[in-house]
Design an enzyme around this catalytic site. Structure first.
Site, short mmCIF file in Angstrom:
data_model
loop_
_atom_site.label_atom_id
_atom_site.label_comp_id
_atom_site.label_asym_id
_atom_site.label_seq_id
_atom_site.Cartn_x
_atom_site.Cartn_y
_atom_site.Cartn_z
N ASN A 263 -53.85 15.15 -56.84
CA ASN A 263 -53.47 15.22 -55.18
C ASN A 263 -54.07 14.15 -54.53
OD1 ASN A 263 -51.66 17.58 -55.58
ND2 ASN A 263 -53.66 18.86 -55.31
N TYR B 20 -75.34 12.15 -11.68
CA TYR B 20 -75.54 12.69 -12.75
C TYR B 20 -75.09 14.12 -12.54
CZ TYR B 20 -77.30 15.12 -16.82
OH TYR B 20 -77.10 15.74 -18.10
N THR C 181 -37.08 1.17 -42.31
CA THR C 181 -36.80 1.28 -41.12
C THR C 181 -36.42 2.94 -41.04
OG1 THR C 181 -34.76 0.52 -40.69
CG2 THR C 181 -36.63 -0.95 -40.21
N HIS C 182 -36.77 3.81 -40.30
CA HIS C 182 -36.47 5.03 -40.18
C HIS C 182 -36.71 5.71 -41.77
CE1 HIS C 182 -33.96 3.85 -36.65
NE2 HIS C 182 -33.85 3.10 -37.45
N GLN D 11 -73.83 16.38 -20.49
CA GLN D 11 -74.55 16.50 -21.70
C GLN D 11 -73.47 16.69 -23.01
OE1 GLN D 11 -78.25 18.93 -21.83
NE2 GLN D 11 -77.04 20.40 -22.67
N SER E 63 -55.48 20.80 -58.82
CA SER E 63 -55.17 21.88 -58.35
C SER E 63 -55.76 23.11 -59.42
CB SER E 63 -53.44 22.03 -58.51
OG SER E 63 -53.19 23.60 -58.30
N GLU F 69 -54.87 12.52 -47.47
CA GLU F 69 -54.57 13.67 -46.60
C GLU F 69 -55.77 14.07 -45.50
OE1 GLU F 69 -53.20 16.63 -49.13
OE2 GLU F 69 -51.57 15.44 -49.92
N LYS G 179 -51.38 18.64 -61.68
CA LYS G 179 -51.57 17.87 -60.27
C LYS G 179 -52.70 17.09 -60.13
CE LYS G 179 -48.74 20.12 -57.39
NZ LYS G 179 -48.52 19.93 -55.66
#
Ligand code: ARG
Length: 472
Positions: free
Chosen positions: A285, A317, A155-156, A322, A277, A290, A283
């Site tokens: 990733n 309408y 939590t937190h 559109q 990378s 993400e 790296k």
């Protein structure tokens, strides 16, 4: 420039105005739905004696050939037409002559586009549901294999109490299950046919709206022609549900990014689902997670965009509507890509179970259980909370943990501690004792997993009335 109107105009449309107004660039993806709607419309017109059998046959041959040629790539959608409706009608008339000009009898582009968009969105709802089901299968498999894989619950973003990986994944199972329920629910409300509403006030032709609705697998016709052409609620509901799917995926992504960080190393994302990378050779990733997190914003954007488009529109309408298409199409594509890729990433991701268990043991995740231990020995909970608080402070000072203290040291803080404290605060006990419905104890989890398995095994392809008759 190629448009369906012009009789009452004395001047050509300005080129820039024409381009600004045209929608074919994006509504061309409705070509199959446009033809499907026309096939139903023409079938009904002939049954009602509005078109002759011969005219209907000619139009059908033409529409079928257009669909086949578009699908095979023989016929390219020419963007000189104003919209997909104009394109189909123009090609039809080119191919079958006079009969083609009768296609639009008793119809307006307003009910036509309302129908096309509903037909298209309906398929998206079904596709998203199927993708969510695949995701749920992957989540449930991981749950079944990890009933005893301990990890810290937070939590937190601070360690709170120990849980299991099965339990953590179970939370996401609930979320995506609710997302699927939303799909079914939206479908139920949207599956009514607006065709026959005309421009806004129905038509004077004796259309059989029940028949066209039935031919296209709708529950029935919509009941107000003004609402039929100006309702985009179903799309707003679907975009809201898609936004919720993305919010769930984004939260899950965020956790995976944290778990994958150098500090945590709870998970190893498969090489096929990570990227490197250009400068830092070490790296690896978590780009998919993400990107899923990052793309959430554009799906929310589609929802807010359509809500804003609709908010000031008088009946019926208006051309503003559109603007429903580009953002919605982008959201559909984005969400489907995200669910599919995320599912692939999850199904290939490996867990570092030792690190997860070791992490669960640190950070005083058993402090609540230590307080509960004292409660069982007759100490009121509030007092027990205070005692364990002091104990934690003592441990922090000594850079140790509750379970590493000697009984002597423990007794100095409370004489209620006995030898059985060690078992009471062990990681295994802390998890296993939590047996209420929905808690992480493996017995409780097994019961939940059995229910989820049953849910996934239930037949869920009954989208259309008289399921099986309507082909998609
Ligand atoms: N392209 C229009 C749309 O997407 C089709 C309906 C046009 N109707 C009209 N009266 N201009 O909404």
């Amino acid at each position: 420039m190629a448009q369906l109107w012009g009789g009452r105009f004395t001047k050509e449309t300005d080129k820039q105005v024409y381009d600004f107004n045209a929608s074919i660039r994006f509504d061309k993806r409705l070509v199959c739905q446009d033809i499907e709607g026309s096939v139903a419309h023409v079938t009904m017109l002939a049954r009602q004696g509005i078109l002759t059998e011969k005219e209907m046959q000619e139009i059908m041959v033409g529409l079928t050939s257009i669909r086949e040629d578009v699908e095979s790539g023989k016929l390219l959608i020419d963007e000189k037409y104003e919209d997909i409706h104009s394109f189909v009608e123009a090609v039809l008339t080119e191919r079958v002559g006079e009969a083609g000009k009768k296609l639009h009898t008793g119809r307006s582009r307003n009910d036509q586009v309302a129908l096309d968009m509903r037909l298209y969105t309906r398929l998206q709802v079904i596709e998203v549901d199927a993708l969510l089901k695949d995701l749920l299968e992957v989540i449930l498999n991981t749950m079944k294999e990890n009933l005893d894989t301990c990890m810290p619950g937070f939590t937190h973003l601070q360690k709170a109490q120990p849980i299991t990986l099965a339990h953590h994944y179970g939370a996401y199972f609930e979320m995506f299950k609710r997302d699927r329920l939303r799909m079914k629910d939206i479908f139920k409300r949207m599956n009514y046919c607006p065709l026959g509403a005309g421009a806004l006030a129905g038509t004077t032709y004796p259309l059989d709206r029940d028949l066209t609705a039935e031919l296209m697998g709708f529950y029935g016709p919509t009941l107000n022609s003004m609402d039929s052409v100006s309702d985009r609620d179903y799309l707003i509901e679907f975009l809201a549900a898609l936004s919720t799917v993305m919010m769930h995926l984004s939260r899950f992504s965020e956790e995976i990014i944290i778990w994958n960080s150098n500090e945590y190393r709870f998970v190893e994302i498969d090489d096929a689902y990570s990227t490197g990378s250009s400068i830092m050779p070490q790296k690896k990733n978590p780009d998919i997670a993400e990107l899923v997190r990052g793309k959430t914003g554009r799906v929310y954007g589609a929802l807010v965009s359509l809500l804003t488009t609709m908010k000031g529109l008088p009946l019926a309408y208006n051309k503003d509507m559109q603007e429903d298409k580009e953002a919605a199409f982008d959201a559909f594509d984005t969400v489907k890509d995200c669910i599919g890729l995320f599912t692939g990433m999850l199904s290939t991701m490996k867990f570092n179970k030792e690190r997860m268990a070791a992490s669960a043991m640190k950070g005083f995740t058993n402090a609540t259980d230590a307080a509960d231990y004292l409660v069982n020995k007759g100490v009121p909970f509030r007092d027990a909370h205070g005692i364990i608080g002091r104990l934690v402070l003592y441990c922090i000072d000594k850079n140790t943990s509750i379970d590493a203290l000697s009984l002597e040291e423990l007794k100095k803080i409370s004489d209620r501690f006995e030898e059985d404290i060690y078992d009471a605060v062990s990681l295994k006990t802390c998890v296993e004792k939590r047996l209420t419905v929905g808690a992480p104890g493996s017995e409780a989890m097994r019961r939940v997993i059995a229910l989820q398995e049953q849910y996934l095994a239930e037949q869920d392809d009954d989208w259309f009335p008289d399921s099986g008759e309507y082909k998609i």
